[in-house]
Design a protein around this motif. Structure first.
Motif, PDB file in Angstrom:
ATOM      1  N   ILE A 163       0.850  -1.184   0.000  1.00  0.00           N
ATOM      2  CA  ILE A 163       0.000   0.000   0.000  1.00  0.00           C
ATOM      3  C   ILE A 163       0.888   1.236   0.000  1.00  0.00           C
ATOM      4  O   ILE A 163       1.865   1.329   0.756  1.00  0.00           O
ATOM      5  CB  ILE A 163      -0.984   0.007   1.198  1.00  0.00           C
ATOM      6  CG1 ILE A 163      -1.917   1.228   1.087  1.00  0.00           C
ATOM      7  CG2 ILE A 163      -0.281  -0.070   2.539  1.00  0.00           C
ATOM      8  CD1 ILE A 163      -3.084   1.200   2.054  1.00  0.00           C
ATOM      9  N   THR A 164       0.566   2.187  -0.882  1.00  0.00           N
ATOM     10  CA  THR A 164       1.373   3.389  -1.074  1.00  0.00           C
ATOM     11  C   THR A 164       0.450   4.596  -1.151  1.00  0.00           C
ATOM     12  O   THR A 164      -0.638   4.508  -1.723  1.00  0.00           O
ATOM     13  CB  THR A 164       2.188   3.294  -2.380  1.00  0.00           C
ATOM     14  OG1 THR A 164       2.852   2.039  -2.448  1.00  0.00           O
ATOM     15  CG2 THR A 164       3.213   4.419  -2.478  1.00  0.00           C
ATOM     16  N   ALA A 165       0.868   5.732  -0.596  1.00  0.00           N
ATOM     17  CA  ALA A 165       0.060   6.951  -0.678  1.00  0.00           C
ATOM     18  C   ALA A 165       0.916   8.177  -0.397  1.00  0.00           C
ATOM     19  O   ALA A 165       1.950   8.090   0.266  1.00  0.00           O
ATOM     20  CB  ALA A 165      -1.111   6.899   0.304  1.00  0.00           C
ATOM     21  N   ASN A 166       0.460   9.318  -0.913  1.00  0.00           N
ATOM     22  CA  ASN A 166       1.016  10.627  -0.577  1.00  0.00           C
ATOM     23  C   ASN A 166       0.167  11.249   0.525  1.00  0.00           C
ATOM     24  O   ASN A 166      -1.063  11.113   0.511  1.00  0.00           O
ATOM     25  CB  ASN A 166       0.994  11.564  -1.784  1.00  0.00           C
ATOM     26  CG  ASN A 166       1.938  11.139  -2.876  1.00  0.00           C
ATOM     27  OD1 ASN A 166       1.908   9.996  -3.322  1.00  0.00           O
ATOM     28  ND2 ASN A 166       2.750  12.068  -3.351  1.00  0.00           N
ATOM     29  N   PHE A 167       0.823  11.979   1.455  1.00  0.00           N
ATOM     30  CA  PHE A 167       0.110  12.595   2.580  1.00  0.00           C
ATOM     31  C   PHE A 167       0.521  14.048   2.763  1.00  0.00           C
ATOM     32  O   PHE A 167       1.673  14.420   2.520  1.00  0.00           O
ATOM     33  CB  PHE A 167       0.407  11.839   3.889  1.00  0.00           C
ATOM     34  CG  PHE A 167      -0.201  10.472   3.952  1.00  0.00           C
ATOM     35  CD1 PHE A 167      -1.494  10.297   4.422  1.00  0.00           C
ATOM     36  CD2 PHE A 167       0.526   9.365   3.540  1.00  0.00           C
ATOM     37  CE1 PHE A 167      -2.058   9.031   4.484  1.00  0.00           C
ATOM     38  CE2 PHE A 167      -0.030   8.093   3.599  1.00  0.00           C
ATOM     39  CZ  PHE A 167      -1.332   7.931   4.073  1.00  0.00           C
ATOM     40  N   GLU A 168      -0.443  14.847   3.239  1.00  0.00           N
ATOM     41  CA  GLU A 168      -0.169  16.229   3.615  1.00  0.00           C
ATOM     42  C   GLU A 168      -1.166  16.647   4.695  1.00  0.00           C
ATOM     43  O   GLU A 168      -2.381  16.451   4.539  1.00  0.00           O
ATOM     44  CB  GLU A 168      -0.309  17.159   2.418  1.00  0.00           C
ATOM     45  CG  GLU A 168      -0.031  18.622   2.737  1.00  0.00           C
ATOM     46  CD  GLU A 168      -0.278  19.539   1.559  1.00  0.00           C
ATOM     47  OE1 GLU A 168      -0.236  20.770   1.768  1.00  0.00           O
ATOM     48  OE2 GLU A 168      -0.533  19.051   0.443  1.00  0.00           O
ATOM     49  N   PHE A 169      -0.659  17.227   5.801  1.00  0.00           N
ATOM     50  CA  PHE A 169      -1.549  17.780   6.820  1.00  0.00           C
ATOM     51  C   PHE A 169      -2.193  19.056   6.301  1.00  0.00           C
ATOM     52  O   PHE A 169      -1.599  19.803   5.523  1.00  0.00           O
ATOM     53  CB  PHE A 169      -0.771  18.095   8.098  1.00  0.00           C
ATOM     54  CG  PHE A 169      -0.445  16.885   8.927  1.00  0.00           C
ATOM     55  CD1 PHE A 169      -1.429  16.260   9.666  1.00  0.00           C
ATOM     56  CD2 PHE A 169       0.842  16.380   8.951  1.00  0.00           C
ATOM     57  CE1 PHE A 169      -1.139  15.149  10.434  1.00  0.00           C
ATOM     58  CE2 PHE A 169       1.148  15.267   9.715  1.00  0.00           C
ATOM     59  CZ  PHE A 169       0.158  14.645  10.465  1.00  0.00           C
ATOM     60  N   LEU A 170      -3.402  19.318   6.767  1.00  0.00           N
ATOM     61  CA  LEU A 170      -4.121  20.533   6.420  1.00  0.00           C
ATOM     62  C   LEU A 170      -4.198  21.424   7.661  1.00  0.00           C
ATOM     63  O   LEU A 170      -4.654  20.982   8.720  1.00  0.00           O
ATOM     64  CB  LEU A 170      -5.524  20.199   5.918  1.00  0.00           C
ATOM     65  CG  LEU A 170      -5.580  19.299   4.672  1.00  0.00           C
ATOM     66  CD1 LEU A 170      -7.019  18.963   4.328  1.00  0.00           C
ATOM     67  CD2 LEU A 170      -4.883  19.963   3.490  1.00  0.00           C
ATOM     68  N   GLY A 171      -3.762  22.655   7.541  1.00  0.00           N
ATOM     69  CA  GLY A 171      -3.777  23.579   8.662  1.00  0.00           C
ATOM     70  C   GLY A 171      -2.548  23.448   9.549  1.00  0.00           C
ATOM     71  O   GLY A 171      -1.782  22.489   9.458  1.00  0.00           O
ATOM     72  N   LYS A 172      -2.355  24.410  10.450  1.00  0.00           N
ATOM     73  CA  LYS A 172      -1.182  24.441  11.325  1.00  0.00           C
ATOM     74  C   LYS A 172      -1.205  23.338  12.371  1.00  0.00           C
ATOM     75  O   LYS A 172      -0.166  22.832  12.772  1.00  0.00           O
ATOM     76  CB  LYS A 172      -1.090  25.801  12.019  1.00  0.00           C
ATOM     77  CG  LYS A 172      -0.764  26.962  11.088  1.00  0.00           C
ATOM     78  CD  LYS A 172      -0.684  28.265  11.856  1.00  0.00           C
ATOM     79  CE  LYS A 172       0.445  28.236  12.883  1.00  0.00           C
ATOM     80  NZ  LYS A 172       0.599  29.547  13.565  1.00  0.00           N
ATOM     81  N   GLY A 173      -2.390  22.963  12.832  1.00  0.00           N
ATOM     82  CA  GLY A 173      -2.475  21.920  13.829  1.00  0.00           C
ATOM     83  C   GLY A 173      -2.238  22.438  15.236  1.00  0.00           C
ATOM     84  O   GLY A 173      -1.685  23.517  15.447  1.00  0.00           O
TER      85      GLY A 173
END
Length: 506
Positions: free
Chosen positions: A78-88
């Motif tokens: 399983i493979t994927a690209n990830f990115e958080f949204l917002g500062k957190g």
């Protein structure tokens, strides 16, 4: 009023449980009863998942998070690209990939984890209820902020890889976990690390692949799932536009930019670039086509490779809109690979009597003698010959250096020059219509140098036509049939290819 109410309820329920709501996944659950309910939304146009989740942590002896997953048996990748949204809120908010024994809050698992502060780790709990500790249950990557994560299960071994965009995948760590060798849950997760907060992340290029055995023989066991994909070379975002639990191969981008052409079951088919109904192209008597076909630079003619009854493959041409093919090569086998920029000649690979190795030839589509452009030595191989748009060079892959690399030569076969220099085996160079880029497929070193099988871990790479370091634009399970033919869009910004999905096309 009662009938209207029932209809509204029915529509609501149908929408809530539509498979398209979760993309390729079937289940979305909160694990461990976090204070705030999580959720997932799926943009089917961009094929992007937005993950929303809370939970105190995925650590110690129990977990709280939101999980999007399938039940899977056997080996998989399983493979994927990830990115958080917002500062957190908390720097240790987490997203990534997870293999989990069950939905229980204290279940065993192995995870590829991207933290809010960029820390990238492999984490695991070996058995139900075990308490996770940094020194015993985590491998930290020496680099941070990886965008691309991958988990592979190979028997009891779990392997994590990661990459920054444009770079090869790197092994972060591996562990044998006995509790994860049966049916498991596999998917994407998000955790806020703050019970009072819901965090968000997005994931794209999500692929769940089922590797075949090293002894897999598609001729004997049947062909498995394939996907037709497009990709933006600027940012690597991919889109699956057609899938089938069977074989199809080798897309060309049509000159108008609105359709793709690909081969399946001995024929050619078109499909809109955003997906839709496929249509069979009329190729007359030629109904035994292989995966070598392509469109002339002026967009008027189509070259195909067809094997008549009791003969090997021969090269034919016909109008792009369809019609009766005209034979170009009398001798067989001959496999088309490129048009000359004058739209009057084709280049192809072939073996001839007394010479069992493949060489590159060219010939006018109007007749005359074929011209041999290479003289390959025993044990070597050449393939994938293709003209540059300006007509100054023919690019091809050849193994005279000891590994399969990308080469080019003048149209008369002179001044042969090696273009790529790496430990991998590089095949099928394709030059972008604007002449700026070369795309090719790269096989790992363990694949025999002169072989290009399907269902293998490969990458799609690009390099500047003027020279330079290669850039990885896609990590996939594929090989033979992925990009055997010119696959660039007319805008030189997009590319088409076929990936293999393994057991079933998702």
């Amino acid at each position: 009023m009662r009938i209207l109410t029932l209809l509204i309820i029915l529509l609501f329920c149908t929408g809530s449980y539509s498979q398209n709501d979760l993309g390729i996944f079937k289940f979305n659950r909160d694990i461990g009863d976090p204070d705030h309910k999580g959720s997932v939304s799926y943009d089917s146009n961009g094929q992007v998942y937005t993950l929303n989740g809370s939970g105190y942590n995925i650590w110690f002896e129990r977990d709280e998070f939101n999980y999007l997953y399938n039940e899977v048996e056997g080996d998989f990748i399983i493979t994927a690209n990830f990115e958080f949204l917002g500062k957190g809120v908390d720097p240790h908010r987490k997203t990534g990939l997870m293999i989990r024994e069950s939905e229980a809050e204290d279940a065993s698992h192995a995870s590829a984890v991207l933290h809010g502060d960029g820390l990238t780790t492999m984490q695991w709990r070996r058995s139900e209820g075990d308490e996770m500790q940094v020194e015993n249950n985590e491998i930290r990557s020496p680099k941070n902020h990886y965008e691309i994560l991958q988990l592979e299960r190979r028997g009891r071994e779990i392997i994590m890889r990661a990459a920054h965009w444009g770079e090869p995948l790197q092994v972060i760590g591996s562990k044998e976990i006995e509790s994860l060798d049966g049916k498991v849950l596999v998917g994407l997760f998000i955790n806020s690390h703050d019970p009072a907060t819901i965090e968000k992340a997005k994931a794209w290029n999500v692929r769940l692949d089922k590797p075949v055995s090293e002894k897999y023989n598609p001729g004997e066991e049947g062909w498995l799932g394939c996907r037709l994909e497009t990709i933006s070379i600027e940012d690597g975002k991919r889109k699956v536009i057609y899938s089938k639990n069977d074989r199809f191969e080798a897309p060309n981008w049509m000159p108008d930019g609105n359709e793709l052409l690909f081969n399946m079951e001995g024929s050619l088919y078109t499909i809109p670039v955003n997906g839709g109904e496929i249509s069979k192209l009329d190729t007359g008597f030629a109904d035994n086509l292989n995966n070598d076909h392509g469109i002339s630079f002026n967009g008027e003619l189509l070259a195909i490779s067809h094997s008549p009854e009791n003969e090997g493959s021969a090269v034919y041409v016909l109008p792009l809109e369809g019609g009766t093919p005209q034979r170009v090569t009398e001798k067989t086998p001959s496999y088309w690979h490129g048009w000359a920029s004058n739209n009057e000649e084709v280049v192809y690979v072939a073996t001839r009597e007394g010479n069992p190795t493949y060489d590159i030839y060219k010939k006018s589509i109007h007749g005359g003698e074929e011209i041999m452009l290479t003289d390959t030595k025993k044990g070597e191989h050449v393939d994938g010959c293709e003209y540059s748009p300006d007509g100054k060079y023919i690019y091809y892959n050849g193994s005279s250096s000891g590994t399969m690399q990308i080469w080019r030569m003048k149209p008369d076969g002179s001044e042969k020059e090696q273009i790529t220099f790496d430990a991998n085996n590089d095949w099928f160079p394709h030059i972008s219509p604007d002449g700026n880029w070369i795309a090719y497929i790269s096989f790992p070193p363990e694949i025999p140098v002169n072989d290009h099988p399907s269902y293998k871990r490969v990458t799609l790479n690009i390099i500047p036509a003027s020279g330079g370091a290669p850039k990885v634009i896609a990590y996939l399970y594929g090989g033979q049939g992925t990009i055997n033919v010119p696959s660039w869009a007319p805008d030189s910004k997009h590319f088409a290819f076929v990936s293999n999905s393994g057991e079933k096309a998702e």
